[in-house]
Design a protein around this motif. Sequence first.
Motif, short mmCIF file in Angstrom:
data_model
loop_
_atom_site.label_atom_id
_atom_site.label_comp_id
_atom_site.label_asym_id
_atom_site.label_seq_id
_atom_site.Cartn_x
_atom_site.Cartn_y
_atom_site.Cartn_z
N PRO A 1 -13.38 33.60 19.25
CA PRO A 1 -13.34 32.09 18.88
C PRO A 1 -15.01 31.67 18.64
N PHE A 2 -15.28 30.61 17.90
CA PHE A 2 -16.66 30.47 17.52
C PHE A 2 -17.11 29.08 18.37
N ASP A 3 -18.56 29.09 18.39
CA ASP A 3 -18.99 27.98 19.34
C ASP A 3 -19.28 26.80 18.41
N LEU A 4 -19.56 26.88 17.12
CA LEU A 4 -19.70 25.57 16.05
C LEU A 4 -19.20 25.98 15.04
N VAL A 5 -18.52 24.93 14.42
CA VAL A 5 -18.07 24.81 12.96
C VAL A 5 -18.91 23.62 12.34
N PHE A 6 -19.45 23.78 11.22
CA PHE A 6 -19.88 22.72 10.42
C PHE A 6 -19.37 22.66 9.10
N VAL A 7 -18.83 21.34 8.75
CA VAL A 7 -18.21 21.11 7.49
C VAL A 7 -18.94 20.06 6.71
N ASP A 8 -19.07 20.75 5.47
CA ASP A 8 -19.90 19.85 4.49
C ASP A 8 -19.75 20.29 3.05
N ALA A 9 -18.35 20.24 2.61
CA ALA A 9 -17.74 20.81 1.61
C ALA A 9 -16.82 19.89 0.74
N ASP A 10 -15.88 20.25 0.05
CA ASP A 10 -15.01 19.39 -0.82
C ASP A 10 -14.22 18.50 0.29
N ARG B 1 -13.82 27.85 20.29
CA ARG B 1 -13.76 28.06 21.82
C ARG B 1 -13.52 26.52 22.37
N VAL B 2 -12.96 26.28 23.47
CA VAL B 2 -13.07 25.16 24.33
C VAL B 2 -14.30 25.07 24.50
N GLY B 3 -14.85 23.66 24.35
CA GLY B 3 -16.35 23.17 24.53
C GLY B 3 -17.23 23.49 23.51
N ARG C 1 -8.27 10.94 17.43
CA ARG C 1 -6.92 10.70 18.27
C ARG C 1 -5.99 12.00 18.30
N GLY C 2 -6.31 13.11 17.82
CA GLY C 2 -5.42 14.14 17.89
C GLY C 2 -5.19 14.95 19.23
N GLY C 3 -5.99 14.65 20.14
CA GLY C 3 -5.92 15.19 21.45
C GLY C 3 -6.51 16.47 21.58
N ARG C 4 -7.26 17.00 20.48
CA ARG C 4 -7.72 18.59 20.75
C ARG C 4 -9.27 18.16 20.90
N PHE C 5 -9.77 17.08 20.40
CA PHE C 5 -11.41 16.99 20.61
C PHE C 5 -11.67 15.78 21.33
N ARG C 6 -12.86 15.57 21.83
CA ARG C 6 -13.18 14.34 22.08
C ARG C 6 -14.44 14.16 21.33
N GLU D 1 -24.68 8.88 5.79
CA GLU D 1 -23.33 9.08 5.36
C GLU D 1 -22.43 9.54 6.50
N GLY D 2 -22.74 9.52 7.59
CA GLY D 2 -21.81 9.52 8.75
C GLY D 2 -21.78 11.03 8.97
N LEU D 3 -21.91 11.17 10.26
CA LEU D 3 -21.92 12.74 10.79
C LEU D 3 -21.00 12.84 11.97
N SER D 4 -19.75 13.35 11.68
CA SER D 4 -18.85 13.24 13.14
C SER D 4 -19.07 14.48 13.75
N LEU D 5 -18.84 14.39 15.07
CA LEU D 5 -19.03 15.37 15.91
C LEU D 5 -17.90 14.93 17.05
N GLY D 6 -17.37 16.39 17.22
CA GLY D 6 -16.10 16.56 18.26
C GLY D 6 -16.34 17.78 19.04
N VAL D 7 -16.02 17.72 20.61
CA VAL D 7 -16.14 18.79 21.28
C VAL D 7 -14.70 18.96 21.53
N LYS D 8 -14.42 20.43 21.61
CA LYS D 8 -13.07 20.91 21.53
C LYS D 8 -12.62 20.89 23.00
N LEU D 9 -11.35 20.07 23.32
CA LEU D 9 -11.02 19.93 24.90
C LEU D 9 -10.03 20.97 25.17
N ARG D 10 -9.15 21.50 24.20
CA ARG D 10 -8.16 22.52 24.59
C ARG D 10 -7.50 23.20 23.26
#
Length: 225
Positions: A137-146, A162-164, A203-208, A216-225
């Motif tokens: 598992p990876f520590d960070l994923v950054f999306v800036d594409a289509d 990874r979790v966290g 609201r999907g339950g996998r991230f806070r 332009e808005g930068l979304s940030l989520g921490v994986k919970l499970r």
Amino acid sequence: MGSPPVKGFGQASEALAAWAEAVYRPEDEVLREIRERSAAAGLPPIQVGRFDGLHLEVLARACAARRAVEIGTLGGYSGVCLLRGMGEGGLLHTFESEPRHAEVAQESFARAGVAGRARIHVGPAAERLREIEAEGPFDLVFVDADKRGYPAYLDWAERHLRVGGLLLADNTFGFGHVHEERPADESAEAMAALRAFSDRLARGGRFRATMLPTAEGLSLGVKLR
């Protein structure tokens, strides 16, 4: 040729933006050269803004990222920022659909002294991401594409972070139109995809998750499970 345009910061106040840049100095000569060389090479002026790049570096440091994935390389500006935050032991897999953009990015990584820690994958990310899954598992994923691909990229991140670990996504305000059912200036399909992405992230339950109110808005989520 003048300097390429950059994305705003500071609540649309030029005075606040000037103050913040004077204090935090988000862009050094290395990053400025990447921005200007990318523009001279004809790449679209859509790389992250100066403060966005600093956000990426600081957040990569905060989560002690060592294995990261970037979807959307462009000229390598954001990748250099991420690698600076990841430190000497970090490895970045970055995906770019346009070979010419990848060439510019390769030079950017070399000039920034991080080429040995960047792996550029040329081709559609939706097809090529599977090639690195065994390294997770990876520590960070950054999306800036289509933008239409954001829900699928979130699905991939849910399975391979990874979790966290952190999920970051740029442009999630949809250039100011994400809240509009019938956007006047942007693709309705792309805006629908961005809304679906944010709904699931929040609201999907996998991230806070939260949203940094950059231009332009930068979304940030921490994986919970």
